[in-house]
Design an enzyme around this catalytic site. Sequence first.
Site, PDB file in Angstrom:
ATOM      1  N   TYR A  61       0.903  -1.159   0.000  1.00 44.01           N
ATOM      2  CA  TYR A  61       0.000   0.000   0.000  1.00 44.01           C
ATOM      3  C   TYR A  61       0.939   1.205   0.000  1.00 44.01           C
ATOM      4  O   TYR A  61       1.560   1.516   1.018  1.00 44.01           O
ATOM      5  CB  TYR A  61      -0.868  -0.042   1.258  1.00 44.01           C
ATOM      6  CG  TYR A  61      -1.874   1.077   1.352  1.00 44.01           C
ATOM      7  CD1 TYR A  61      -3.241   0.817   1.238  1.00 44.01           C
ATOM      8  CD2 TYR A  61      -1.471   2.390   1.553  1.00 44.01           C
ATOM      9  CE1 TYR A  61      -4.173   1.849   1.330  1.00 44.01           C
ATOM     10  CE2 TYR A  61      -2.383   3.423   1.638  1.00 44.01           C
ATOM     11  CZ  TYR A  61      -3.724   3.147   1.529  1.00 44.01           C
ATOM     12  OH  TYR A  61      -4.640   4.160   1.620  1.00 44.01           O
ATOM     13  N   THR A  62       1.083   1.852  -1.170  1.00 47.68           N
ATOM     14  CA  THR A  62       2.104   2.903  -1.305  1.00 47.68           C
ATOM     15  C   THR A  62       1.540   4.329  -1.333  1.00 47.68           C
ATOM     16  O   THR A  62       2.288   5.273  -1.552  1.00 47.68           O
ATOM     17  CB  THR A  62       2.945   2.668  -2.584  1.00 47.68           C
ATOM     18  OG1 THR A  62       2.060   2.528  -3.698  1.00 47.68           O
ATOM     19  CG2 THR A  62       3.816   1.444  -2.466  1.00 47.68           C
ATOM     20  N   ASP A 102      12.786   3.951   3.160  1.00 45.04           N
ATOM     21  CA  ASP A 102      13.429   4.999   3.965  1.00 45.04           C
ATOM     22  C   ASP A 102      12.453   5.590   4.986  1.00 45.04           C
ATOM     23  O   ASP A 102      12.871   6.173   5.981  1.00 45.04           O
ATOM     24  CB  ASP A 102      13.938   6.110   3.040  1.00 45.04           C
ATOM     25  CG  ASP A 102      12.852   6.657   2.118  1.00 45.04           C
ATOM     26  OD1 ASP A 102      12.092   5.841   1.554  1.00 45.04           O
ATOM     27  OD2 ASP A 102      12.745   7.886   1.964  1.00 45.04           O
ATOM     28  N   TYR A 125       2.169   5.107   6.892  1.00 45.39           N
ATOM     29  CA  TYR A 125       2.853   4.258   5.901  1.00 45.39           C
ATOM     30  C   TYR A 125       4.160   3.716   6.476  1.00 45.39           C
ATOM     31  O   TYR A 125       4.431   2.508   6.399  1.00 45.39           O
ATOM     32  CB  TYR A 125       3.112   5.079   4.624  1.00 45.39           C
ATOM     33  CG  TYR A 125       4.009   4.405   3.612  1.00 45.39           C
ATOM     34  CD1 TYR A 125       3.556   3.343   2.829  1.00 45.39           C
ATOM     35  CD2 TYR A 125       5.325   4.834   3.434  1.00 45.39           C
ATOM     36  CE1 TYR A 125       4.387   2.728   1.900  1.00 45.39           C
ATOM     37  CE2 TYR A 125       6.160   4.233   2.503  1.00 45.39           C
ATOM     38  CZ  TYR A 125       5.691   3.180   1.746  1.00 45.39           C
ATOM     39  OH  TYR A 125       6.521   2.582   0.822  1.00 45.39           O
ATOM     40  N   LYS A 129       5.082  -0.224   7.221  1.00 46.56           N
ATOM     41  CA  LYS A 129       6.214  -0.878   6.553  1.00 46.56           C
ATOM     42  C   LYS A 129       7.189  -1.432   7.585  1.00 46.56           C
ATOM     43  O   LYS A 129       7.754  -2.510   7.396  1.00 46.56           O
ATOM     44  CB  LYS A 129       6.917   0.109   5.606  1.00 46.56           C
ATOM     45  CG  LYS A 129       6.120   0.494   4.359  1.00 46.56           C
ATOM     46  CD  LYS A 129       5.873  -0.662   3.398  1.00 46.56           C
ATOM     47  CE  LYS A 129       7.130  -1.121   2.691  1.00 46.56           C
ATOM     48  NZ  LYS A 129       6.826  -2.185   1.674  1.00 46.56           N
ATOM     49  N   TRP A 150      12.502   6.784  -2.983  1.00 44.28           N
ATOM     50  CA  TRP A 150      12.315   7.678  -4.133  1.00 44.28           C
ATOM     51  C   TRP A 150      12.366   6.888  -5.459  1.00 44.28           C
ATOM     52  O   TRP A 150      13.146   7.193  -6.360  1.00 44.28           O
ATOM     53  CB  TRP A 150      13.377   8.779  -4.133  1.00 44.28           C
ATOM     54  CG  TRP A 150      13.321   9.731  -2.975  1.00 44.28           C
ATOM     55  CD1 TRP A 150      12.815   9.503  -1.722  1.00 44.28           C
ATOM     56  CD2 TRP A 150      13.805  11.083  -2.954  1.00 44.28           C
ATOM     57  NE1 TRP A 150      12.952  10.611  -0.938  1.00 44.28           N
ATOM     58  CE2 TRP A 150      13.561  11.601  -1.665  1.00 44.28           C
ATOM     59  CE3 TRP A 150      14.435  11.905  -3.900  1.00 44.28           C
ATOM     60  CZ2 TRP A 150      13.909  12.906  -1.305  1.00 44.28           C
ATOM     61  CZ3 TRP A 150      14.795  13.200  -3.530  1.00 44.28           C
ATOM     62  CH2 TRP A 150      14.521  13.678  -2.250  1.00 44.28           C
TER      63      TRP A 150
HETATM   64  N1  LIG Z   1       7.622   4.057  -4.730  1.00 47.79           N
HETATM   65  C1  LIG Z   1       8.558   4.480  -3.890  1.00 47.79           C
HETATM   66  O1  LIG Z   1       9.036   5.619  -3.974  1.00 47.79           O
HETATM   67  C2  LIG Z   1       9.069   3.566  -2.812  1.00 47.79           C
HETATM   68  C3  LIG Z   1      10.008   4.075  -1.886  1.00 47.79           C
HETATM   69  C4  LIG Z   1      10.491   3.229  -0.902  1.00 47.79           C
HETATM   70  C5  LIG Z   1      10.064   1.917  -0.831  1.00 47.79           C
HETATM   71  N2  LIG Z   1       9.156   1.460  -1.725  1.00 47.79           N
HETATM   72  C6  LIG Z   1       8.699   0.072  -1.599  1.00 47.79           C
HETATM   73  O2  LIG Z   1       9.052  -0.622  -2.791  1.00 47.79           O
HETATM   74  C7  LIG Z   1       8.059  -1.578  -3.102  1.00 47.79           C
HETATM   75  C8  LIG Z   1       7.628  -1.425  -4.539  1.00 47.79           C
HETATM   76  O3  LIG Z   1       7.118  -0.113  -4.733  1.00 47.79           O
HETATM   77  P1  LIG Z   1       6.516   0.337  -6.121  1.00 47.79           P
HETATM   78  O4  LIG Z   1       6.897   1.763  -6.337  1.00 47.79           O
HETATM   79  O5  LIG Z   1       6.810  -0.686  -7.170  1.00 47.79           O
HETATM   80  O6  LIG Z   1       4.954   0.304  -5.784  1.00 47.79           O
HETATM   81  P2  LIG Z   1       3.735   0.620  -6.739  1.00 47.79           P
HETATM   82  O7  LIG Z   1       4.203   0.990  -8.096  1.00 47.79           O
HETATM   83  O8  LIG Z   1       2.837   1.543  -5.994  1.00 47.79           O
HETATM   84  O9  LIG Z   1       3.029  -0.804  -6.869  1.00 47.79           O
HETATM   85  C9  LIG Z   1       2.422  -1.394  -5.783  1.00 47.79           C
HETATM   86  C10 LIG Z   1       1.949  -2.767  -6.198  1.00 47.79           C
HETATM   87  O10 LIG Z   1       1.309  -3.356  -5.056  1.00 47.79           O
HETATM   88  C11 LIG Z   1       0.081  -3.869  -5.482  1.00 47.79           C
HETATM   89  N3  LIG Z   1      -0.887  -3.916  -4.408  1.00 47.79           N
HETATM   90  C12 LIG Z   1      -1.300  -2.893  -3.614  1.00 47.79           C
HETATM   91  N4  LIG Z   1      -2.262  -3.314  -2.778  1.00 47.79           N
HETATM   92  C13 LIG Z   1      -2.448  -4.634  -3.053  1.00 47.79           C
HETATM   93  C14 LIG Z   1      -3.306  -5.621  -2.531  1.00 47.79           C
HETATM   94  N5  LIG Z   1      -4.196  -5.359  -1.559  1.00 47.79           N
HETATM   95  N6  LIG Z   1      -3.245  -6.874  -3.032  1.00 47.79           N
HETATM   96  C15 LIG Z   1      -2.396  -7.166  -4.035  1.00 47.79           C
HETATM   97  N7  LIG Z   1      -1.550  -6.279  -4.567  1.00 47.79           N
HETATM   98  C16 LIG Z   1      -1.579  -5.018  -4.084  1.00 47.79           C
HETATM   99  C17 LIG Z   1      -0.377  -2.934  -6.576  1.00 47.79           C
HETATM  100  O11 LIG Z   1      -1.378  -3.556  -7.327  1.00 47.79           O
HETATM  101  P3  LIG Z   1      -2.649  -2.718  -7.884  1.00 47.79           P
HETATM  102  O12 LIG Z   1      -2.240  -2.239  -9.222  1.00 47.79           O
HETATM  103  O13 LIG Z   1      -3.735  -3.759  -7.912  1.00 47.79           O
HETATM  104  O14 LIG Z   1      -2.935  -1.610  -6.918  1.00 47.79           O
HETATM  105  C18 LIG Z   1       0.943  -2.750  -7.333  1.00 47.79           C
HETATM  106  O15 LIG Z   1       1.187  -3.836  -8.188  1.00 47.79           O
HETATM  107  C19 LIG Z   1       6.939  -1.403  -2.076  1.00 47.79           C
HETATM  108  O16 LIG Z   1       7.077  -2.396  -1.092  1.00 47.79           O
HETATM  109  C20 LIG Z   1       7.197  -0.029  -1.480  1.00 47.79           C
HETATM  110  O17 LIG Z   1       6.753   0.051  -0.141  1.00 47.79           O
HETATM  111  C21 LIG Z   1       8.669   2.246  -2.728  1.00 47.79           C
END
Ligand SMILES: NC(=O)c1ccc[n+]([C@@H]2O[C@H](COP(=O)([O-])OP(=O)(O)OC[C@H]3O[C@@H](n4cnc5c(N)ncnc54)[C@H](OP(=O)(O)O)[C@@H]3O)[C@@H](O)[C@H]2O)c1
Length: 299
Positions: A61-62, A102, A125, A129, A150
Amino acid sequence: MRILVTGKNGQVDTALQVLGDQLGLEIIRIGRPEVDLAQIATLEDTVRNGRPDAIISSAAYTAVDKAETEAELAQSINGDAPGELARLAKELNIPILHLSTDYVFAGDKDGVYNENDAPAPVSVYGRTKLSGEEQIAAQTDNYVILRTAWVYSPYGNNFVKTMLRLGETRDQINVVADQHGCPTYAPEIARVVLAIAQQVAIDEDPTLRGIFHLTGQGETTWAGFAKAIFEGSGNRGGKKVQVQPIPSSDYPTPAKRPTNSRLSGEKLDKTYGLVLDPWRISLDSCLDHLITLQNPTEG
Ligand SMILES: NC(=O)c1ccc[n+]([C@@H]2O[C@H](COP(=O)([O-])OP(=O)(O)OC[C@H]3O[C@@H](n4cnc5c(N)ncnc54)[C@H](OP(=O)(O)O)[C@@H]3O)[C@@H](O)[C@H]2O)c1
């Protein structure tokens, strides 16, 4: 090697699929509607039937601001689901790799964060996490938690795509200049995560397990990042957009963000010999994908 990845449309899970295909790995992505991480009971059969050699827990959940009012849902997806995945990984005797953030830190440290610094999240959030990290560690020793930050890529939603979209209709954009961090390119995350997955699947060395920081080399602010995006876009024929640096206080958001999000990649380098590219190099690759390759006849 068969790797089960959570998430079907996200930035990192898509990058894992793209690179996994190139490397000849079998990537099985699971996600909605069949598997909903908010409904933990939907996980067990799918994970077992996939007969994976490793699990990569990428989905989350981002929606950082929305999480402030959906804490329970965010906790199920970011906290409890990774715990259940780790329980299943333990039962199947396979490693689990998990993407964290982070945002587990308060952001008040004077210097880069390393893996020994105490987490102290300042948002829902971040707290959920951190709960995911804790629940994984409570289930198995065979885990690798990778905290990134990021994240941007040609896929999904991210800051680079938002800036380029806003730039289409504006000549000037106000961007926060007092939050510091390391932009990280999802295909680079995929490169490192898949290398680690392949190693921990065959090597039981406990020093390969635990928490690691995984971000692009270098650092900047959101305003610095935005300026680099428009410079790069301008070099590819895009329009000139002025970035106006502003303090966070001029851009209030429901969730508090860490002022300092800089993570040290030293442990990852020392343990695995893996280093991500400098963020500006990766930004060029991303812009090539988003601009040049999509308009191959221009420029
Ligand atoms: N984005 C950032 O800047 C950032 C920074 C630090 C850490 N992270 C971590 O890196 C990881 C990947 O991030 P990302 O940027 O690739 O995320 P993202 O693009 O927001 O994608 C999130 C994914 O999670 C899925 N998801 C959300 N809720 C769900 C649920 N209830 N059941 C099944 N799938 C679900 C979404 O599917 P739907 O399409 O169905 O919603 C999507 O495929 C995450 O663990 C995040 O916490 C990200």
